[in-house]
Write a protein that holds these residues in place. Structure first.
Motif, PDB file in Angstrom:
ATOM      1  N   LYS A  14      -7.864  10.972  -4.500  1.00 55.33           N
ATOM      2  CA  LYS A  14      -6.646  10.547  -3.607  1.00 55.33           C
ATOM      3  C   LYS A  14      -5.340  11.046  -4.291  1.00 55.33           C
ATOM      4  CE  LYS A  14      -9.024   8.532  -0.285  1.00 55.33           C
ATOM      5  NZ  LYS A  14      -9.129   8.851   1.123  1.00 55.33           N
ATOM      6  N   CYS A  15      -5.330  10.962  -5.741  1.00 59.32           N
ATOM      7  CA  CYS A  15      -3.897  10.990  -6.187  1.00 59.32           C
ATOM      8  C   CYS A  15      -4.468  12.005  -7.708  1.00 59.32           C
ATOM      9  CB  CYS A  15      -3.171   9.702  -6.826  1.00 59.32           C
ATOM     10  SG  CYS A  15      -1.810   9.727  -7.475  1.00 59.32           S
ATOM     11  N   ILE A  67      -6.115   4.217  -3.756  1.00 56.32           N
ATOM     12  CA  ILE A  67      -5.023   4.963  -3.364  1.00 56.32           C
ATOM     13  C   ILE A  67      -4.747   5.871  -4.657  1.00 56.32           C
ATOM     14  CG2 ILE A  67      -2.649   5.110  -3.012  1.00 56.32           C
ATOM     15  CD1 ILE A  67      -3.240   2.521  -1.259  1.00 56.32           C
ATOM     16  N   TYR A 101       2.313   2.238  -3.506  1.00 59.68           N
ATOM     17  CA  TYR A 101       1.489   2.929  -4.274  1.00 59.68           C
ATOM     18  C   TYR A 101       0.961   4.349  -3.885  1.00 59.68           C
ATOM     19  CZ  TYR A 101       0.469  -1.287  -7.069  1.00 59.68           C
ATOM     20  OH  TYR A 101       0.711  -2.296  -7.699  1.00 59.68           O
ATOM     21  N   GLN A 102       1.153   4.601  -2.396  1.00 59.09           N
ATOM     22  CA  GLN A 102       1.211   6.068  -1.924  1.00 59.09           C
ATOM     23  C   GLN A 102       1.997   6.897  -2.447  1.00 59.09           C
ATOM     24  OE1 GLN A 102      -1.356   7.413  -0.369  1.00 59.09           O
ATOM     25  NE2 GLN A 102      -2.315   5.604   1.132  1.00 59.09           N
ATOM     26  N   GLN A 103       3.182   6.281  -2.601  1.00 55.05           N
ATOM     27  CA  GLN A 103       4.263   6.894  -2.971  1.00 55.05           C
ATOM     28  C   GLN A 103       4.388   7.509  -4.523  1.00 55.05           C
ATOM     29  OE1 GLN A 103       7.734   4.392  -2.132  1.00 55.05           O
ATOM     30  NE2 GLN A 103       7.412   4.178  -0.215  1.00 55.05           N
ATOM     31  N   CYS A 156       1.782   8.665  -5.718  1.00 49.81           N
ATOM     32  CA  CYS A 156       1.094  10.005  -5.685  1.00 49.81           C
ATOM     33  C   CYS A 156       1.890  11.139  -5.555  1.00 49.81           C
ATOM     34  CB  CYS A 156       0.015   9.761  -4.528  1.00 49.81           C
ATOM     35  SG  CYS A 156      -1.019   8.710  -4.506  1.00 49.81           S
ATOM     36  N   CYS A 157       3.239  10.822  -5.102  1.00 50.78           N
ATOM     37  CA  CYS A 157       4.029  12.151  -4.909  1.00 50.78           C
ATOM     38  C   CYS A 157       5.033  12.089  -6.263  1.00 50.78           C
ATOM     39  CB  CYS A 157       4.710  11.971  -3.723  1.00 50.78           C
ATOM     40  SG  CYS A 157       3.577  11.672  -2.022  1.00 50.78           S
ATOM     41  N   GLU A 165       0.804  -1.149   0.093  1.00 48.48           N
ATOM     42  CA  GLU A 165       0.028  -0.018  -0.169  1.00 48.48           C
ATOM     43  C   GLU A 165       0.834   1.229   0.088  1.00 48.48           C
ATOM     44  OE1 GLU A 165      -3.084   0.359   2.900  1.00 48.48           O
ATOM     45  OE2 GLU A 165      -3.889  -1.651   2.445  1.00 48.48           O
ATOM     46  N   ASP A 166       2.097   1.178   0.927  1.00 56.01           N
ATOM     47  CA  ASP A 166       2.825   2.399   1.037  1.00 56.01           C
ATOM     48  C   ASP A 166       3.478   2.815  -0.592  1.00 56.01           C
ATOM     49  OD1 ASP A 166       2.268   2.673   3.366  1.00 56.01           O
ATOM     50  OD2 ASP A 166       3.975   1.895   4.358  1.00 56.01           O
TER      51      ASP A 166
END
Length: 241
Positions: A111-112, A106, A65-67, A69-70, A62-63
């Motif tokens: 969210k992104c 995500i 895929y969160q990354q 977004c940046c 999950e982290d």
């Protein structure tokens, strides 16, 4: 004149699994690491900036895929996931599940925002159940049998394509040489078919697995049928370098 941004690719391959109490719950996925590395090299040659990650826990997946977004993204985002799984779920190396809808959420526009207009393309090598596909005789004029399995609804956000190694309810095959599905993807990306529009390219993968792949050994004769879902509203050519 500035160079265009590179498209990004995230490849996640889990081969060894161990629960928090040290129990080995799933068998080791021999052959998965090597084909993931081959796919990463091919995507790099097709001008993708590739991040290849091995044996990640559910939280780490999950982290990752969160990354995304940046990050600065190019024309496409491609992700390949190779792991154990079941319908709607893939497993981290800690044997904890990750819902696919969670990953899609995500990367959704809410969210992104950076990925709002960018096609997001997933190739998922994982089982979606425990059934074995015995295949069908193509030259057949009988009525269609009623399916024993009713697939659940898979919600994907706009501008997203998901291609699975197998149909809902069925297993996805893997051996020391690799998987039927990702080997077919490799073959297509290495050949002239990579210039096709994405929907035609995925149909070509379906054909390759359906007619050229068959299980051996204990599961002699069993087949596999990839399938995909898309809500793109335009043709895209993500692998035509």
């Amino acid at each position: 004149m500035s160079q265009p941004r590179q498209s990004r690719a995230l490849v996640i391959v889990n081969t060894s699994f161990c629960s928090s109490d040290g129990d080995v719950v799933f068998v080791t996925r021999k052959g998965a690491r090597r084909e993931a590395e081959k796919l990463s090299r091919i995507l790099s040659r097709l001008n993708y900036k590739v991040k290849l990650m091995h044996n990640k826990t559910a939280k780490e997946i999950e982290d990752l895929y969160q990354q995304e977004c940046c990050c600065e993204h190019g024309q496409y985002f491609v992700s390949i996931i190779s792991s154990h799984g079941e319908e709607g779920v893939i497993y981290g190396c800690d044997t904890e599940p990750v819902k696919l809808t969670r990953i899609f959420q995500i990367l959704s526009s809410e969210k992104c925002p950076v990925l709002t207009k960018i096609p997001k393309i997933f190739f998922i090598q994982a089982c979606r159940g425990q059934e074995f596909d015995q295949g069908v005789v193509v030259e057949c004029d009988s009525g269609k049998p009623e399916p024993d399995y009713e697939p659940g609804y898979l919600s994907i956000p706009p501008q997203t394509v998901v291609m699975f190694a197998c149909s809902p309810g069925y297993v996805a095959f893997l051996n020391i040489s690799g998987s039927m599905f990702l080997q077919a993807l490799l073959k297509v990306l290495e050949g002239e078919e990579r210039h096709l529009a994405l929907n035609r390219l995925m149909t070509r993968i379906n054909w390759e697995v359906a007619f050229h792949c068959q299980a051996r050994g204990a599961y002699e004769g069993c087949k596999e049928m990839p399938c995909f879902v898309t809500n793109l509203v335009q043709e895209v050519f993500p692998f035509s370098a």
